[in-house]
Scaffold this active site. Structure first.
Site: not given
Ligand SMILES: Cc1ncc(C[n+]2csc(CCOP(=O)(O)OP(=O)(O)O)c2C)c(N)n1
Lengths: 572, 174
Positions: A487, A62, A124-125, A174
């Site tokens: 990042m 989803e 349920f659900q 439903k």
């Molecule tokens: C759902 C979610 N979980 C955690 C984060 C925190 N976060 C921001 S950037 C990042 C790293 C992303 O890594 P990658 O997809 O390999 O991209 P890169 O930065 O290496 O280009 C994380 C964990 C987020 N933005 N979204």
């Protein structure tokens, strides 16, 4: 809730489920993203009768469905429609709903709910999706009687797309789906308690024009509001007439062509050098359809304190929320700009404009040059994006995930036309890109859609390769693989003494996985393979996955450290 | 500086709106001092009276966020000087402990309170007024032992006439 409704269908006897589909058709919905389950089965059953009119895209999760609907909405400007079952189906939508809320994306989500006699019984659900989604929806409503459905849906579509757009959720029990009633659809054209577009105050426009006409160093900062209001032409006319340098928020990108001489680039944490620095030197800051997000402003106490501020926005709650506006102009920015253009003088600001150019040169010399023609052995993300630009000439629609690759892709990609940059801005949702790219492509099949994703984010919604397989949507996927949650690793390096806690990734063979889903692909390590591989990808009929191994520990610069002033933007 | 503000919210009656409005406060880690909902003089229009202690800057933003909700017709805030407001308090005390001498009479007269109900072993006293006043009586009765105490949320009407006119205009314009 008092509403203005206009009849579009004649009365007929039918079920609630059938009425949902008739209502969608009345709202000109031709594409729905979703996933079935027990509590929404009557609607899926009715859908079977409307395969000519409504295409249902079965995603693999989803979350995939809602991000696809977001991509669809952002690429087309239309409302994205989503369906999910009760309980886990509905809760799986929440991340996307929150994302659409903060990025002002129009969505109508339809969730099934347990029978009304079971509400509150921990059936349920059963989940209380109305309460769960309340803070992240523009509006939501639960329908327990078939006769309430047409009006609820009419309001949903009206609310989702009017004023500042946003996500709406309609939860349908439903029994209401099974129930027979006399159906008649009336479109919603107004709601008593809801004033989506504040009336433009002509005096405020005049005041704004006076400030603009008198300013020595005016600077325009614009956001997605331009795109949402369809004001791209008016915006261009305005800046060309007044000769004011401009810069975009992340979500405003592509509202003005990248190559426009007055486009000085991107604002914010990883934005361009000049726009950040000169925010604190302009004498007039003209904000149009943007909301002064903290990633744009940095420390508010040192943000544009020297400047008078004009703020154009459709949402009264945005005025003075983060930055005080000396002249707020409430209303739709297309209308406001049309009037503003008539009131401003023809002008140019060559000396001031040159200041941006000077900073641009510094950024080119110290950052961009090395990034796009690196002297390192390893490839950089920027050179990949630069190479893609050479082939697409700025005509592609870019969808990005969240992280370093997002910032780099948005910084370096050229955009010629509006609605060409789709990314998760306010929420920063990893996993957004792949499904959003599918939705964008299905909404705008004529466009070349390029999905640029990190190795981390790709694996958050990798299952949507299955949706590509089933829909044959043609998407070019570029994985910028640094084997890190890049990042976060960058922040660990800069602010946490290089303690790389849980950010290194052991990754699977992405090309083999893609192959399993019928998506062709290739993985490259060497610079000499870059250009021809990109060409191969773009020439390929069908979807394609190109994995590019880039430097593991590269950083994105410039950078305004979190909480610092935009003046303190760092180049290294 | 934090002050007491009364927010008056005029809404369409709808299930769940209370939740939507209170979440605007909880999200900002703000405590609602009191909340009352009732009909208003306008057909189909409900009225929330919310009391909150916060800064002027925050209250302005808060009210705009409330007014932004689709089902909210109008939201305004006032300081105490610009509203007329009341609260009601009920006190349950042991009949025996207060029924000696002139105490009850003194208590009722001095406080403009009244007795709502008198039973063999307890009685219920009612007092309307501002919080300081009902608090004062509470303090007084505590000396005699108090069995139960409850105070209602504030109800308040706005003094400025233009606010009421503005609201009517919005509704009649539709
Ligand atoms: C759902 C979610 N979980 C955690 C984060 C925190 N976060 C921001 S950037 C990042 C790293 C992303 O890594 P990658 O997809 O390999 O991209 P890169 O930065 O290496 O280009 C994380 C964990 C987020 N933005 N979204």
């Amino acid at each position: 809730m008092e509403a203005l409704l206009t009849q579009v269908d004649k009365k007929i006897r039918t079920t609630g489920a059938d009425a949902v589909l008739k209502s969608l058709i009345a709202e000109e919905v031709a594409l729905v993203f979703g996933y079935p389950g027990g509590a929404i089965m009557p609607i899926y059953d009715a859908l079977y009768n409307y395969q000519e009119e409504i295409r249902h895209v079965l995603t693999r999760h989803e979350q995939g469905a809602i991000h696809a609907a977001q991509g669809f909405a952002r690429a087309t400007g239309k409302v994205g429609a989503v369906m999910a079952t009760s309980g886990p189906g509905a809760t799986n939508l929440i991340t996307g709903i929150a994302d659409a809320m903060i990025d002002s994306t129009p969505l109508v989500c339809i969730t099934g709910q347990v029978g009304s006699h079971l509400l509150g019984s921990d059936a349920f659900q059963e989940t209380d999706i109305i309460s769960i989604s309340m803070p992240v929806t523009k509006w939501n409503d639960q329908v327990t009687k078939a006769e309430e459905l047409p009006e609820a849906l009419a309001k949903a579509f009206y609310i989702a797309q009017s004023g500042r757009p946003g996500p709406v959720l309609i939860d349908i029990t439903k029994d209401a789906q099974f129930e027979e009633f006399d159906y008649q659809y009336k479109k919603c054209e107004g709601i008593r308690s809801y004033n989506p577009v504040p009336q433009l105050d002509h005096e405020q426009v005049k005041k704004a024009a006076e400030l603009i006409n008198g300013a020595q160093r005016p600077f325009v900062v614009f956001g997605q509001g331009i795109i949402l209001s369809g004001a791209e032409e008016e915006f261009k006319t305005f800046i060309e007439k007044t000769g004011i340098p401009t810069a975009s928020t992340l979500l405003g990108l592509s509202a003005l062509p990248t190559d426009h001489p007055l486009n000085m680039g991107m604002l914010g944490m990883h934005g361009n050098y000049g726009p950040n620095k000169l925010t604190n030197e302009c004498d007039l800051l003209i904000a149009i359809g943007m909301r002064f997000d903290d990633r744009v402003t940095g420390d508010l106490n040192t943000y544009a304190k020297q400047a008078k501020v004009i703020h154009f926005d459709i949402d009264p709650a945005e005025i003075n929320k983060n930055v005080y506006a000396h002249v707020p102009v409430l209303g739709d920015c297309k209308e406001a700009l049309t009037e503003l253009i008539r009131n401003v003088r023809m002008n140019s600001h060559p000396v001031w404009h040159q200041r941006f150019k000077d900073y641009e040169k510094v950024e080119n010399d110290l950052v961009i040059g090395e990034q796009i023609t690196p002297t390192t052995l390893e490839m950089t993300m920027a050179e990949v994006m630069d190479s893609i630009n050479r082939f697409t000439n700025g005509d592609a629609l870019l969808v990005t995930d969240v992280g370093q690759h997002q910032m780099v892709a948005c910084r370096y990609t050229r955009f010629n036309q509006s609605k060409s940059n789709i990314t998760s801005g306010g929420l920063g949702t990893m996993g957004f890109c792949l499904p959003a790219a599918i939705g964008a492509k299905l909404g705008a099949p004529e466009r070349e859609v390029i999905a640029v994703i990190g190795d981390g984010g790709f694996q958050m919604t990798i299952q949507e390769l299955g949706t590509i397989l089933q829909t044959q949507a043609q998407i070019k996927i570029v994985i910028l693989n640094n084997s890190f949650l890049g990042m976060v690793r960058q922040w660990q390096q800069l602010f946490f003494d290089k303690r790389y806690s849980s950010t290194e990734m052991e990754n699977p063979d992405f090309v083999t996985i893609a192959k399993g889903y019928g998506v062709a692909g290739k993985s490259i390590n060497d610079r000499e393979d870059l250009a021809h591989s990109i060409q191969e990808m773009l020439n390929h009929k069908g979807s394609y996955l190109l994995e590019v191994h880039v430097g593991k520990e590269d950083n994105v610069f410039p950078m305004v450290p979190s909480g610092a002033s935009v003046s303190d933007i760092r180049l290294s | 500086m934090r002050k007491t503000f009364t927010i008056s919210v005029f809404t369409e009656n709808s299930i769940g709106l209370l939740n939507r409005i209170t979440s605007i406060f909880t999200r900002r880690h703000l405590n609602i001092e009191s909340l009352n909902t009732s009909e208003s003089e306008l057909a189909g229009v409900y009225r929330f009276t919310i009391v909150v202690r916060t800064t002027e800057d925050q209250i302005k933003k808060l009210v705009l966020q409330i007014e932004k909700q689709v089902e909210v017709l109008r939201a305004v805030f006032h300081e105490d000087d610009d509203t007329v407001f009341q609260e009601i308090a009920l006190y349950k005390v042991s009949t025996k402990s207060v029924a000696d001498g002139n105490l009850v009479e003194k208590l009722i007269r001095d406080n403009h309170a009244r007795i709502l109900s008198m039973e063999q072993d307890f009685m219920i006293i009612e007092k309307t007024g501002h919080k300081e006043e009902t608090q004062e009586l509470l303090r007084f009765l505590k000396e005699y032992g108090i069995i139960e105490f409850v105070r209602s949320g504030r109800v308040s009407v706005m003094k400025p006439m233009n606010e009421s006119i503005e609201l009517r205009k919005r509704i009649s314009n539709f």
